[in-house]
Design a protein around this motif. Sequence first.
Motif, short mmCIF file in Angstrom:
data_model
loop_
_atom_site.label_atom_id
_atom_site.label_comp_id
_atom_site.label_asym_id
_atom_site.label_seq_id
_atom_site.Cartn_x
_atom_site.Cartn_y
_atom_site.Cartn_z
N VAL A 58 0.84 -1.19 0.00
CA VAL A 58 0.00 0.00 0.00
C VAL A 58 0.88 1.25 0.00
CG1 VAL A 58 -1.76 1.25 1.28
CG2 VAL A 58 -1.80 -1.25 1.27
N ASP A 59 0.58 2.17 -0.89
CA ASP A 59 1.32 3.43 -0.96
C ASP A 59 0.69 4.49 -0.08
OD1 ASP A 59 3.14 2.51 -2.90
OD2 ASP A 59 1.72 2.93 -4.52
N ASP A 60 1.44 5.54 0.17
CA ASP A 60 0.96 6.75 0.85
C ASP A 60 0.56 6.53 2.30
OD1 ASP A 60 1.42 8.29 -1.44
OD2 ASP A 60 -0.57 7.83 -2.23
N ILE A 61 1.25 5.62 2.98
CA ILE A 61 1.11 5.44 4.42
C ILE A 61 2.54 5.37 4.97
CG2 ILE A 61 0.32 3.96 6.30
CD1 ILE A 61 -1.83 2.88 4.43
N PHE A 62 2.81 6.15 6.03
CA PHE A 62 4.17 6.10 6.58
C PHE A 62 4.13 6.27 8.09
CE2 PHE A 62 3.31 10.55 5.79
CZ PHE A 62 3.85 11.20 6.89
N LEU A 63 5.17 5.74 8.72
CA LEU A 63 5.31 5.86 10.16
C LEU A 63 5.74 7.28 10.50
CD1 LEU A 63 5.25 4.24 12.85
CD2 LEU A 63 7.71 3.99 12.57
N ALA A 64 4.93 7.99 11.28
CA ALA A 64 5.24 9.37 11.67
C ALA A 64 5.96 9.42 13.02
CB ALA A 64 3.96 10.20 11.73
N GLU A 65 5.62 8.49 13.92
CA GLU A 65 6.25 8.44 15.24
C GLU A 65 6.26 7.00 15.73
OE1 GLU A 65 5.16 11.13 18.47
OE2 GLU A 65 4.05 12.32 16.99
N THR A 66 7.25 6.66 16.53
CA THR A 66 7.29 5.34 17.15
C THR A 66 8.09 5.43 18.45
OG1 THR A 66 7.73 2.99 16.80
CG2 THR A 66 9.34 4.52 15.89
N TRP A 67 7.73 4.57 19.41
CA TRP A 67 8.45 4.54 20.67
C TRP A 67 8.14 3.25 21.42
CZ3 TRP A 67 4.08 7.36 19.81
CH2 TRP A 67 3.00 7.16 20.67
N LEU A 68 9.04 2.95 22.35
CA LEU A 68 8.86 1.82 23.26
C LEU A 68 8.50 2.39 24.63
CD1 LEU A 68 12.03 -0.05 22.06
CD2 LEU A 68 9.68 -0.87 21.76
N VAL A 69 7.48 1.83 25.24
CA VAL A 69 7.00 2.33 26.53
C VAL A 69 8.03 1.99 27.61
CG1 VAL A 69 5.20 2.14 28.29
CG2 VAL A 69 4.59 2.10 25.86
N GLU A 70 8.51 3.02 28.29
CA GLU A 70 9.44 2.84 29.39
C GLU A 70 8.74 3.00 30.73
OE1 GLU A 70 12.96 5.21 28.91
OE2 GLU A 70 13.18 4.59 26.82
N ASN A 71 7.89 4.03 30.84
CA ASN A 71 7.16 4.30 32.07
C ASN A 71 5.68 4.42 31.73
OD1 ASN A 71 5.92 5.33 34.35
ND2 ASN A 71 7.59 6.73 34.85
N PRO A 72 4.90 3.36 31.95
CA PRO A 72 3.49 3.37 31.56
C PRO A 72 2.68 4.52 32.15
CG PRO A 72 4.16 1.15 32.13
CD PRO A 72 5.31 2.07 32.51
N GLU A 73 3.03 4.98 33.33
CA GLU A 73 2.26 6.06 33.97
C GLU A 73 2.48 7.41 33.31
OE1 GLU A 73 3.19 5.96 38.12
OE2 GLU A 73 2.52 3.88 38.33
N LYS A 74 3.60 7.58 32.64
CA LYS A 74 3.92 8.86 32.02
C LYS A 74 4.03 8.76 30.50
CE LYS A 74 6.46 10.52 36.03
NZ LYS A 74 7.74 11.05 36.52
N ASP A 75 3.55 7.67 29.93
CA ASP A 75 3.73 7.46 28.49
C ASP A 75 2.76 8.31 27.67
OD1 ASP A 75 5.19 5.63 26.49
OD2 ASP A 75 3.09 5.51 25.85
#
Length: 125
Positions: A58-75
């Motif tokens: 599929v074209d025209d879809i891209f990852l804009a942000e990504t992260w791994l959760v380190e602190n669930p309370e402040k994520d």
Amino acid sequence: MLIGPLMTPGKLILRKDESGDPYYVYFTEDTIQQIAHKAMEDKIIDRINIEHDSSNLVDDIFLAETWLVENPEKDKSTDYGFSPIKGQWFGIYKVNNNEIWEDYIKTGKVKGFSVEGFFTEKLIK
């Protein structure tokens, strides 16, 4: 924009073997981190398809942000209504493809993300 967990540590995922017998797989926090880093290193994180049909990218879809959760309370994901767990991999995808947005996302034909890959399995009884 679509936001959600890409992978969750310890989540049981149903699979079937060649005989059709069910079994479950799961990923550890460490393994998810390795997969996330490898996907970004290999520049495959924007290689999108529907329902794991790799012959139909599929074209025209891209990852804009990504992260791994380190602190669930402040994520950051809590700002979007999620209750994250440590080690969860989140992503935000920008969808510029109107056909995919109208025919798959708005209709609910697709309801989440699934990371595709070839993974080694280890039997645990």
